[in-house]
Design an enzyme around this catalytic site. Structure first.
Site, short mmCIF file in Angstrom:
data_model
loop_
_atom_site.label_atom_id
_atom_site.label_comp_id
_atom_site.label_asym_id
_atom_site.label_seq_id
_atom_site.Cartn_x
_atom_site.Cartn_y
_atom_site.Cartn_z
N HIS A 136 0.84 -1.21 0.00
CA HIS A 136 0.00 0.00 0.00
C HIS A 136 0.87 1.26 0.00
O HIS A 136 0.61 2.20 -0.75
CB HIS A 136 -0.91 -0.01 1.22
CG HIS A 136 -1.69 1.25 1.40
ND1 HIS A 136 -2.94 1.44 0.86
CD2 HIS A 136 -1.39 2.41 2.05
CE1 HIS A 136 -3.38 2.66 1.17
NE2 HIS A 136 -2.45 3.26 1.91
N GLU A 137 1.92 1.27 0.83
CA GLU A 137 2.81 2.43 0.85
C GLU A 137 3.53 2.59 -0.48
O GLU A 137 3.72 3.71 -0.98
CB GLU A 137 3.81 2.29 1.99
CG GLU A 137 3.19 2.33 3.38
CD GLU A 137 2.35 3.57 3.63
OE1 GLU A 137 2.72 4.65 3.14
OE2 GLU A 137 1.31 3.47 4.31
N HIS A 140 1.28 4.43 -2.78
CA HIS A 140 1.35 5.89 -2.66
C HIS A 140 2.52 6.43 -3.47
O HIS A 140 2.40 7.44 -4.17
CB HIS A 140 1.53 6.30 -1.19
CG HIS A 140 0.27 6.30 -0.40
ND1 HIS A 140 -0.84 7.03 -0.76
CD2 HIS A 140 -0.07 5.67 0.76
CE1 HIS A 140 -1.80 6.85 0.14
NE2 HIS A 140 -1.35 6.01 1.07
N GLU A 202 -5.97 7.05 -0.96
CA GLU A 202 -5.96 5.76 -0.28
C GLU A 202 -6.49 4.66 -1.20
O GLU A 202 -5.93 3.56 -1.25
CB GLU A 202 -6.80 5.83 1.00
CG GLU A 202 -6.17 6.63 2.13
CD GLU A 202 -4.80 6.11 2.49
OE1 GLU A 202 -4.65 4.91 2.75
OE2 GLU A 202 -3.86 6.92 2.49
N ASP A 206 -4.46 1.52 -2.55
CA ASP A 206 -4.98 0.15 -2.39
C ASP A 206 -4.94 -0.61 -3.71
O ASP A 206 -4.46 -1.76 -3.77
CB ASP A 206 -6.43 0.18 -1.88
CG ASP A 206 -6.55 0.68 -0.46
OD1 ASP A 206 -5.53 0.74 0.24
OD2 ASP A 206 -7.68 1.02 -0.05
#
Length: 486
Positions: A136-137, A140, A202, A206
């Protein structure tokens, strides 16, 4: 383990979701003149973003509790390297850092900086859920959320990235809500606007994270399961969620959206349960419960942990409590049973070193590196042990390790000692300067460069002089960037 309540990372992501460049950063820095951040449609990222992120990391190290565990560091580095080809970030050289906090949190910062709290390992009792957070990071970073968030912030006149980072570092350093209040300040009027963008980011992270997981052979369903576990945690804690959930809010719509994407992927999860992860998790549990190791054992026993991971944790506890022979016997048995797990003999070498069995640590380190060349944790143990027997050999080992890991302050601290004891005074001061600048003490680092230059001139070491001048330019560049954080 030193514990602090870290509010800096989450709030930064809340206000400006972060991303990273698609270029590698060498140890030497770019000239001070930096281009502007590119628009969100470009895959290139400016030197400014790289510089800010790496400078942020140095400031973070200066004030936050860093978990110095080379074995866990090697695992995280290898994990990120495994996931990276399935993102759009291939070709960069990310820097990972471990935080000595039991809080569930992970973060990503411009410049390819990825941080993980010890608490994340403790929370995730299997590897795939932990991987889902890292993926997930990376999502980003892949979506360049920092550059996009910065453009949005400029439209709404939200303070710059540098001002935000300054406040977040204050929060990390103070260990209280004072820094958080200082960071938010006049930005309160803009939070709702930024939250809308944050929620959108977000979901994008995801989606990208799910693709990264599937590509790397992990079951993407683990991300959805992790969300649901976090949601239950919020309910149990009565509205006092962990750091990660403050900035990555888990809503039912977000979970449903992720589940829908997983249902459409039909991914083939080829990676089996990882004993390596369970060993790292044992280290994290012990780091969190360092004052009462039996609590680490109790917590591990509550989960469906493999017996060999339990034996490993018991060996670590034996070592901490002075039962060195029992610890080494258990680790040697585990090493024979799992000959491909480099961390097992590396742990044994570390135990021997910490027990003062220097010759045993050297023999173990050399034996493992003949079989597994280049394993950084073992190389570090060997270099530290050789300092007690042969400083010249220690210098050669640590100098090579520093070339391979130019962002590791621990390596440079040992290299400085080895250089000083092997009559390489100028290089010793240079290594100390590197260690200081990597931990945010840039002015003291420059002072060490001045000392190194004087010593090099007195001894006629032209190679050292050339390197010192090269590094001085880089240090000055960092100092200029650090001015933005003051």
């Amino acid at each position: 383990m030193q514990r602090r309540h870290l509010t800096c990372l989450g709030t930064l992501a809340l206000c400006l979701a972060l991303a990273t460049p698609s270029v590698a950063l060498d140890l030497d820095l770019e000239p001070p003149e930096l281009p502007s951040l590119v628009n969100s449609g470009s895959q290139a990222v400016s030197g400014e973003e790289v510089r800010l992120g790496r400078t942020w990391l140095r400031q973070f190290r200066a004030r936050a509790p860093i978990w110095q565990d080379p074995i866990t560091q090697a695992y995280v580095d290898s994990l990120v390297a495994r996931l990276l080809p399935y993102s759009s970030l291939s070709g960069i050289r990310p820097v990972t850092t471990l935080v000595a906090s039991e809080q569930l949190n992970a973060f990503a910062v411009p410049g390819g900086v990825i941080g993980i709290n010890a608490g994340l390992f403790a929370f995730a009792d299997q590897e795939a859920p932990m991987v889902s957070v890292v993926a997930h990071e990376l999502g980003h970073l892949s979506q360049h959320h920092y550059a996009r968030g910065k453009a949005r912030a400029e439209q709404t006149q939200i303070p710059t990235m540098a001002a935000m980072l300054a406040g977040m570092l204050l929060a990390a350093g103070s260990g209280s809500d004072a820094g958080l209040a200082a960071a938010m300040g006049s930005q309160a009027a803009f939070i709702q606007d930024q939250l809308a963008y944050s929620r959108r980011y977000e979901r994008e992270a995801d989606q990208t994270g799910l693709q990264i997981m599937a590509g790397a052979g992990y079951d993407p369903q683990a991300m959805v399961d992790m969300f649901r576990t976090m949601q239950r945690m919020i309910a149990l804690q009565g509205g006092n969620p962990p750091e990660f959930l403050l900035t990555h809010p888990v809503t039912e719509s977000r979970i449903s959206d992720a589940q829908s994407r997983v249902d459409q992927m039909h991914a083939d999860a080829s990676r089996e349960q990882s004993l390596e992860y369970q060993l790292v998790r044992a280290r994290a549990l012990l780091a969190i419960h360092d004052r009462n190791p039996n609590q680490a054992i109790t917590r591990q026993n509550r989960d469906s942990t493999p017996e060999d991971a339990r034996r490993y944790l018991r060996a670590l506890v034996d070592a901490e409590q002075g039962r060195t022979d029992a610890a080494l016997n258990a680790l040697d048995t585990l090493s024979r049973q799992h000959p491909d797990l480099a961390m097992l003999p590396a742990t044994a070498a570390q135990v021997a070193l910490e027990a003062g069995r220097i010759d045993d640590a050297i023999a173990r380190g050399r034996h493992q590196l003949r079989l597994m060349p280049g394993y950084a944790p073992t190389t570090l143990v060997l270099g530290e042990a050789l300092l007690q027997r042969d400083a010249d050999a220690a210098y050669r080992v640590l100098r090579e390790l520093a070339d391979q890991h130019p962002e590791d302050p621990q390596v440079f601290a040992l290299l400085a000692e080895a250089a000083g004891h092997s009559d390489r005074k100028a290089w010793g001061h240079l290594a100390r300067a590197e260690q200081l600048q990597l931990t945010g003490h840039i002015d003291r680092g420059i002072e060490q460069l001045d000392v190194a230059k004087k010593v090099a001139e007195e001894t006629g070491d032209t190679n050292a002089l050339a390197r010192i001048e090269q590094r001085r330019e880089a240090f000055i560049g960092y100092r200029k960037t650090m001015e933005k954080f003051r």
